[in-house]
Design a protein around this motif. Structure first.
Motif, PDB file in Angstrom:
ATOM      1  N   THR A 125       1.012  -1.275  -0.034  1.00  9.34           N
ATOM      2  CA  THR A 125      -0.105  -0.117  -0.180  1.00  9.34           C
ATOM      3  C   THR A 125       0.562   1.105  -0.073  1.00  9.34           C
ATOM      4  O   THR A 125       0.178   2.394  -0.230  1.00  9.34           O
ATOM      5  CB  THR A 125      -0.800  -0.028   1.367  1.00  9.34           C
ATOM      6  N   ALA A 201      -2.138   1.041   6.318  1.00 12.40           N
ATOM      7  CA  ALA A 201      -1.552  -0.107   5.521  1.00 12.40           C
ATOM      8  C   ALA A 201      -2.383  -1.246   5.706  1.00 12.40           C
ATOM      9  O   ALA A 201      -2.969  -2.145   4.836  1.00 12.40           O
ATOM     10  CB  ALA A 201      -0.198  -0.449   5.826  1.00 12.40           C
ATOM     11  N   ASP A 233      -8.503   0.531   0.051  1.00 13.58           N
ATOM     12  CA  ASP A 233      -7.310   0.182  -0.442  1.00 13.58           C
ATOM     13  C   ASP A 233      -6.130  -0.216   0.681  1.00 13.58           C
ATOM     14  O   ASP A 233      -5.212  -0.113   0.498  1.00 13.58           O
ATOM     15  CB  ASP A 233      -6.469   1.191  -1.556  1.00 13.58           C
TER      16      ASP A 233
END
Length: 270
Positions: A125, A201, A233
């Motif tokens: 990430t 992350a 994400d």
């Protein structure tokens, strides 16, 4: 004999033990032998073993088939700086057990599995922070152990739990990179995560954290974290070091959810 052993241990082991979980007052019990679900200490006292080496020995102690297989392997060598057939076959077996498992990376402990998962999430990430449940145990990696032992004196407000160190000397930077969320409170958890949406992350979750009362995560809570990870994400990392033994596919099957990464341990090496 146990008292004498403990006196000797205190001379060579910090606190007289190699891990805190075996400490007892006035001294630990020292195992001599075990078979099945029973363990006998050096004083000859036999006990039913409900711990099974912290849930790793799913077949009990000294299972004949395991003793035979290990004895056979020892005669052919026990450790190599080479690849082995066994690791390939074992990885294939584990991948067959869960639709969420594409590939397996073997490490030496549950702590290392969680640590490797968090590092992989950061690399994937390019974000630095992780989110975890207040009070949950995920091993001894600096970031994973934050707020494992929080108390009313330092755990902060319910809507903004504090990042509390376990070990004295934990860097402030590590604490700042851990976002702590309440267990089984999806609305508050998501609100906290939203404040750090561009920084996180990984969202790390044990589906039945034993140090949070051994209470299963609620379906809405798990799915809320999965959805938030998808939208933002972030990597959804499920810690199944203990719970993988609960079903053939692990506890993730309870929720009909697939994590991005799963940390395993204990039972897969037991």
């Amino acid at each position: 004999l146990s008292e004498t052993l403990y006196e000797q241990a205190c001379q060579v082991l910090p606190g007289g033990v190699s891990r805190n979980t075996v400490f007892r007052t006035p001294h630990p019990f020292y195992a001599d032998r075990a078979s099945g679900c029973r363990v006998t200490d050096v004083e000859g006292v036999e006990r039913i073993d409900f711990a099974n080496n912290m849930a790793s020995l799913i077949h009990g102690h000294a299972h004949p088939a395991i003793v035979s297989a290990v004895s056979d392997q020892l005669q052919r060598g026990s450790a190599f700086t080479m690849a082995t057939e066994a690791e390939v076959y074992f990885a294939q077996h584990l991948c067959s057990r869960s639709p969420a498992f594409d590939k397996i990376r073997f490490v030496n402990s549950g702590t290392e599995a969680v640590m490797a998962g968090l590092k992989a999430a950061r690399a994937f990430t390019r974000h630095e922070k992780i989110a975890k449940v207040e009070g949950a145990y995920h091993g001894t990696y600096d970031y994973a152990e934050v707020s494992q032992t929080a108390s009313p004196e330092n755990w902060g407000a319910p809507e903004r739990p504090s990042s509390v160190p376990v070990a004295v000397g934990t860097p402030q930077g590590a604490l700042d990179d851990v976002i702590v969320i309440p267990f089984n409170d999806p609305e508050t958890a998501v609100a906290i995560l939203d404040q750090h949406a561009s920084e996180i992350a990984a969202v790390l979750l044990d589906p039945m954290p034993h140090r949070v009362g051994l209470i299963p995560a609620e379906r809405d809570f798990v799915h809320a974290l999965r959805r938030w990870s998808d939208v933002n994400d972030a990597v959804f990392l499920l810690d199944e070091v203990i719970t993988f033994r609960s079903t053939y596919e692990g506890a993730q099957a309870w929720f009909d959810v697939q994590p991005d990464l799963t940390a395993l341990g204990k039972v897969i090496g037991g």
